[in-house]
Design a protein around this motif. Structure first.
Motif, PDB file in Angstrom:
ATOM      1  N   ILE A  92     -17.883   6.114 -22.822  1.00 46.18           N
ATOM      2  CA  ILE A  92     -17.119   4.865 -22.970  1.00 46.18           C
ATOM      3  C   ILE A  92     -15.994   4.819 -21.934  1.00 46.18           C
ATOM      4  N   GLY A  93     -15.304   5.944 -21.776  1.00 44.61           N
ATOM      5  CA  GLY A  93     -14.193   6.002 -20.821  1.00 44.61           C
ATOM      6  C   GLY A  93     -14.646   5.723 -19.384  1.00 44.61           C
ATOM      7  N   ALA A  94     -15.919   6.001 -19.098  1.00 51.47           N
ATOM      8  CA  ALA A  94     -16.430   5.788 -17.743  1.00 51.47           C
ATOM      9  C   ALA A  94     -16.594   4.309 -17.404  1.00 51.47           C
TER      10      ALA A  94
ATOM     11  N   GLY B 181     -17.095   1.654 -20.464  1.00 53.17           N
ATOM     12  CA  GLY B 181     -17.481   0.868 -21.642  1.00 53.17           C
ATOM     13  C   GLY B 181     -16.358   0.013 -22.180  1.00 53.17           C
ATOM     14  N   TYR B 182     -15.799  -0.825 -21.331  1.00 55.57           N
ATOM     15  CA  TYR B 182     -14.678  -1.686 -21.725  1.00 55.57           C
ATOM     16  C   TYR B 182     -14.623  -2.867 -20.773  1.00 55.57           C
ATOM     17  N   VAL B 183     -13.839  -3.877 -21.171  1.00 57.62           N
ATOM     18  CA  VAL B 183     -13.499  -4.944 -20.236  1.00 57.62           C
ATOM     19  C   VAL B 183     -12.132  -4.566 -19.670  1.00 57.62           C
ATOM     20  N   SER B 184     -11.971  -4.622 -18.362  1.00 55.82           N
ATOM     21  CA  SER B 184     -10.688  -4.225 -17.772  1.00 55.82           C
ATOM     22  C   SER B 184      -9.654  -5.329 -17.947  1.00 55.82           C
ATOM     23  N   VAL B 185      -9.199  -5.471 -19.163  1.00 56.93           N
ATOM     24  CA  VAL B 185      -8.161  -6.466 -19.425  1.00 56.93           C
ATOM     25  C   VAL B 185      -6.999  -5.756 -20.107  1.00 56.93           C
TER      26      VAL B 185
ATOM     27  N   LYS C  81     -23.926  -0.404 -25.480  1.00 55.51           N
ATOM     28  CA  LYS C  81     -22.603  -0.824 -24.981  1.00 55.51           C
ATOM     29  C   LYS C  81     -22.749  -1.659 -23.710  1.00 55.51           C
TER      30      LYS C  81
ATOM     31  N   MET D 255     -21.548  -5.737 -23.490  1.00 58.03           N
ATOM     32  CA  MET D 255     -20.626  -6.261 -22.464  1.00 58.03           C
ATOM     33  C   MET D 255     -21.322  -7.234 -21.504  1.00 58.03           C
TER      34      MET D 255
ATOM     35  N   GLN E 299     -11.676   1.124 -26.868  1.00 57.77           N
ATOM     36  CA  GLN E 299     -12.153   1.069 -25.487  1.00 57.77           C
ATOM     37  C   GLN E 299     -10.987   0.938 -24.511  1.00 57.77           C
TER      38      GLN E 299
ATOM     39  N   MET F 289      -9.627   4.404 -24.272  1.00 59.68           N
ATOM     40  CA  MET F 289     -10.448   5.302 -23.465  1.00 59.68           C
ATOM     41  C   MET F 289     -10.339   4.961 -21.976  1.00 59.68           C
ATOM     42  N   ARG F 290     -10.132   3.685 -21.702  1.00 57.70           N
ATOM     43  CA  ARG F 290      -9.936   3.275 -20.306  1.00 57.70           C
ATOM     44  C   ARG F 290      -8.678   3.945 -19.752  1.00 57.70           C
TER      45      ARG F 290
ATOM     46  N   ALA G 206      -9.286   7.751 -19.338  1.00 53.16           N
ATOM     47  CA  ALA G 206     -10.030   8.057 -18.115  1.00 53.16           C
ATOM     48  C   ALA G 206      -9.137   7.901 -16.879  1.00 53.16           C
TER      49      ALA G 206
END
Lengths: 248, 633
Positions: free
Chosen positions: A124-126, A128-132, A181, A185, B170, B173-174, B177
């Motif tokens: 997820i840290g790699a 698995g998110y939206v960069s907001v 995931k 997204m 998430q 985790m962002r 990282a």
């Protein structure tokens, strides 16, 4: 009911483990499987023995912390059910039950039935998110998207991160977890901008963690408590190939 | 107690606070360490937001990954006054509903801010990719929830908490990282460390290796959730506990109105002694489900064999204007009243029916399945009953803590540098929380309030430098922690920690539960004292100081005894009924709660004094609403 239990005992990650045998009597059928283990632990304590370590938290099937192989199946005999939602009515008097930790190179045993699933966190840290960041969000209704899209994204997002997909896979692949995931997204306008980079980074991390490849056996979908579809794996492969071709 | 509420009109207080709060220069932020304990919605959102701003964050949780925190289990939804339904909603309306829902025992300024920030939260969650339910045109959908007459609840099927938590997780985790957050999973906070009266760090135990560790910081944030698990049978997770807030309390952080504990009206009933939890069925089910009991006592017929005329839809009867959507405290108490009077259903006669037959015949089974499918599946797994065919059996269960660490407007406790967020604090829900307001409060505290108030505190701490974990205060705290663990391990009794926990839970359910009276509370305090005494003599723990679930439980239960006593004491001294706190001595002839605004319009703020709690009061001042009898009739 009367039961014979064979349970994996292992002092710590580095030590050698073995199956130990225990007998239980008078187990009611409306008891949950984990409550049955609670009861066994109480008996072990009376004999001065160390309790069987296992993970569980919410005990309502949503947190994803529980999970073990029961008679060789991830989360036990029922489809789409977490270990904590397994009740003893699924067994019968005189049964022999084998309980082992989820096994995968990427999920080292911590103690007895407890394992380390932090590899999932790193996937997820790699990406698995939206960069907001907090504060950047536009008005929620400014980007409408279809009811069906929201429902499909939800189906993928419902993953509880329990690791049953990996445990049941003969290759110990995390393709279902990662694919879910990526699909979640990729379906949403909010997540689409980063799809290519996200897919490449998450897949790379998945390999780095020593999860195996997917060979489309589809056992993962059968065990998944949230019924996450293997179609998400196809979607991941599609996104990955697209990213490799177009974004190198 | 001074809550430091900004001056000015209600609607301008938060804007005015933000305009004047002190800032920390970006270059200085990376020199400042922040500890956040807990990774639920409040903890994860706070840790991620502060890391995004440039602070160094250490995030702790006892679970194996941050995504397990119990926010994950919240089902029904999150409130926000977007007024997308054009049904008359507004910030003021939501503020008023929450104040009234809390039975006029919450702080006006905090509640107004909660309603104000609710709009932003939906924006934030949608931007993170939370797949909230949408209408066919693509716009966000809403449903209604108990205690209000507008539709302001946003939801993601029956897993709203999970989806919101994953958004925050998430984001966390962002930052992990990116190297801005250091994550400590399977770590439990066992003490708070104060240097010169300020919170400067914590002592933790690594639950995997048993290592006792010291962690220093400029600020400590507790977002460790509620203490409902004290009742043993509850809707909470097995690991939920009060140890972080209780140990902070013993270091000087005051505890506010701890007896305000909410009992959720729609959980599964107890079925036997072995049970470890009571599973929650979302309150959203009350949108389409009708609650009833047989009209005659000890009716042995199956529910579907009881004709319409012989059913008592007691909520619709007693509260015609809100009916099945009456607020939780009222719905729970009404259920207990029927069960105690002998009208209960189920094998143990300890439940009421939640019936969907009308909704299914009107809307079709598919529509109901789309809205609540996962809940019906879960119900069938646990009970073996298909709720599409016959009504669910439900009963009230210990659920949410409105009480908690006292915090001021900035969410800072009475210890400078110690903040409490989410369910761990007391501030916004008064004596009863409205459904779908808890996800909201946890998120708002973490995303939108702490990022202003924590820097405001840190701006005054720039001179101090790094916290030295070799300081004697750390040494003393670590020593005390080690001593307690040794004491448990050397205990040679025969009874497991769970035995004591279950016994304590039963005492609390009987005497400090849905309804309370003086004699019962006094009895409970005596029984808890005796049980605690027995605990320290007869506790059985096997295994060693390394990984050891039983050792974890023992520490938590030890704290529950002390806190349980305070709960009873708090309930005993509040000679009125308000919200979830129902004193039998204070009720109307119709059995409704009788509040006493003249003498009890305050929050009880308790200071630790070696088991002899000292009472302080935060008088509640209502400048914008008129205190009224809370009626849902």
């Amino acid at each position: 009911m009367k039961l014979t239990l064979h349970i994996w005992r292992q002092e710590q990650g580095a030590s050698t483990g073995a199956m130990h045998t225990y007998a239980l009597t008078d187990i009611p059928e409306d008891m949950s499987f984990l409550e049955m283990l609670d009861l066994l632990n109480e008996q072990l304590m009376k004999q001065g023995e160390r309790v069987i370590e296992f993970d569980s938290d919410c005990r309502e099937g949503i947190c994803g912390q529980c999970g073990m192989m029961i008679n060789g199946r991830a989360h036990g005999p029922l489809k789409h059910t977490t270990t904590c939602q397994l009740y003893m009515r699924s067994f019968k008097d005189g049964d022999t039950i084998y309980a082992e930790p989820f096994r995968a190179a990427a999920f080292p045993v911590v103690c007895d039935l407890k394992i380390d699933r932090s590899a999932f966190d790193r996937i997820i840290g790699a990406g698995g998110y939206v960069s907001v960041s907090t504060g950047q969000a536009p008005e929620a209704n400014s980007i409408p998207y279809a009811h069906e899209t929201a429902e499909a994204a939800f189906d993928a997002a419902a993953c509880i991160g329990c690791g049953a997909c990996v445990a049941t896979c003969k290759n110990s692949s995390a393709a279902l977890f990662t694919g879910a995931k990526i699909t979640h997204m990729a379906l949403l306008p909010q997540g689409q901008t980063e799809t290519a980079a996200r897919t490449q980074k998450m897949v790379a991390q998945m390999h780095k963690e020593h999860f195996g490849h997917c060979t489309n056996t589809e056992a993962c979908e059968v065990e998944c408590p949230q019924q996450i579809s293997v179609l998400h794996i196809a979607r991941m492969n599609y996104e990955y190939n697209k990213a490799s071709l177009l974004h190198k | 107690m001074d809550a430091k509420i900004p001056a000015g009109p209600l609607a301008e207080k938060w804007a005015s606070y933000k305009a004047h709060a002190k800032l920390v220069n970006p270059a200085n932020r990376k020199k400042m360490d922040i500890i956040v304990v807990g990774t639920g919605l409040a903890g994860a959102s706070c840790a991620a937001s502060l890391a995004e701003m440039g602070y160094q964050v250490k995030s702790f949780c006892f679970q194996d990954t941050p995504r397990r925190a119990h926010s994950v289990a919240a089902q029904g939804g999150v409130n926000a006054c977007k007024n997308y339904r054009n049904d008359g909603d507004s910030i003021y309306r939501m503020f008023y509903d929450t104040i009234k829902g809390g039975d006029f025992r919450a702080r006006e300024a905090n509640v107004y801010r909660l309603a104000e920030c609710s709009q932003q939260l939906i924006d934030q969650a949608v931007a993170q990719g939370v797949p909230f339910a949408r209408e066919y045109g693509g716009y966000l959908n809403n449903r209604s929830f108990g205690g209000v007459q507008v539709s302001r609840t946003f939801y993601a099927r029956g897993q709203t908490g999970q989806q919101l938590l994953l958004g925050a997780y998430q984001a966390l985790m962002r930052q992990e990282a990116a190297g801005k957050v250091q994550l400590f999973t399977r770590h439990e906070m066992l003490d708070l460390v104060l240097i010169d009266g300020k919170a400067k760090g914590i002592i933790t135990r690594d639950l995997q290796t048993g290592a006792i560790e010291r962690h220093g910081a400029h600020v400590v944030v507790l977002a460790t959730g509620g203490y409902g698990k004290m009742y043993y049978l509850s809707t909470l997770a097995m690991g939920c506990n009060a140890s972080a807030i209780w140990r902070a309390h013993k270091k000087g952080a005051c505890m506010a109105s701890p007896s305000w504990v909410q009992f959720h009206p729609t959980s599964l009933p107890q079925s036997g002694e072995h049970q470890s939890k009571l599973t929650l069925m979302s309150e959203s089910l009350r949108n389409d489900g009708r609650i009833w009991v047989p009209a005659k006592q000890a009716d042995e017929r199956a529910p579907n064999d009881i004709p319409e005329a012989e059913r008592d839809y007691y909520l619709e009867r007693r509260y015609p204007s809100f009916g099945n959507l009456a607020p939780r405290d009222i719905a729970s108490r009404a259920a207990k009243e029927r069960i105690d009077a002998g009208f209960g259903a189920g094998v143990m006669k300890n439940a009421v029916y939640l019936d969907f037959s009308k909704a299914i015949s009107e809307q079709g089974q598919n529509k109901i399945a789309e809205k609540y499918g996962n809940l019906f599946t879960m119900y069938q797994r646990i009970t073996g009953i298909n709720a599409y065919r016959q009504p669910m059996l439900i009963s009230p269960s210990a659920h949410f803590s409105m009480g908690g660490l006292w915090v001021d407007y900035e969410l800072m406790t009475t210890i400078p540098g110690l903040f409490a967020l989410g369910e761990a604090n007391f501030a916004d829900h008064g004596a009863n929380r409205l459904g779908a307001n808890s996800l909201l409060q946890a998120s708002v505290d973490g995303y939108f309030i702490a990022p202003y108030t924590i820097p405001n505190y840190l701006a005054g701490e720039l001179q101090g430098g790094k916290t030295d974990t070799d300081h004697p205060a750390f040494e003393a705290a670590e020593k005390a922690v080690r001593q307690q663990l040794q004491q448990f391990l050397q205990s040679k009794g025969q009874l497991p920690a769970d035995h004591f926990h279950k016994t304590l839970g039963k005492i609390l359910y009987d005497y400090c539960g849905l309804s309370r009276n003086r004699a019962g509370l006094e009895k409970a305090i005596r029984e808890i004292k005796a049980l605690k005494e027995q605990f320290y003599h007869e506790l059985c723990i096997t295994g060693n100081e390394r990984i050891n679930t039983e050792l974890e439980k023992a520490g938590r239960v030890a704290d529950y005894f002390e806190m349980g006593e305070l709960l009873c004491h708090d309930a005993l001294t509040r000679e009125e009924s308000c919200g979830a706190h129902f004193r039998e001595e204070h009720q109307t002839p119709e059995g409704e709660a009788l509040r006493d605004d003249e003498n009890f319009c305050f929050v009880s703020v308790w200071e630790w004094n070696k088991g002899e709690p000292v009472l302080h009061k935060e008088e509640l001042v209502f400048e914008n609403v008129k205190l009224s009898v809370r009626s849902y009739k």
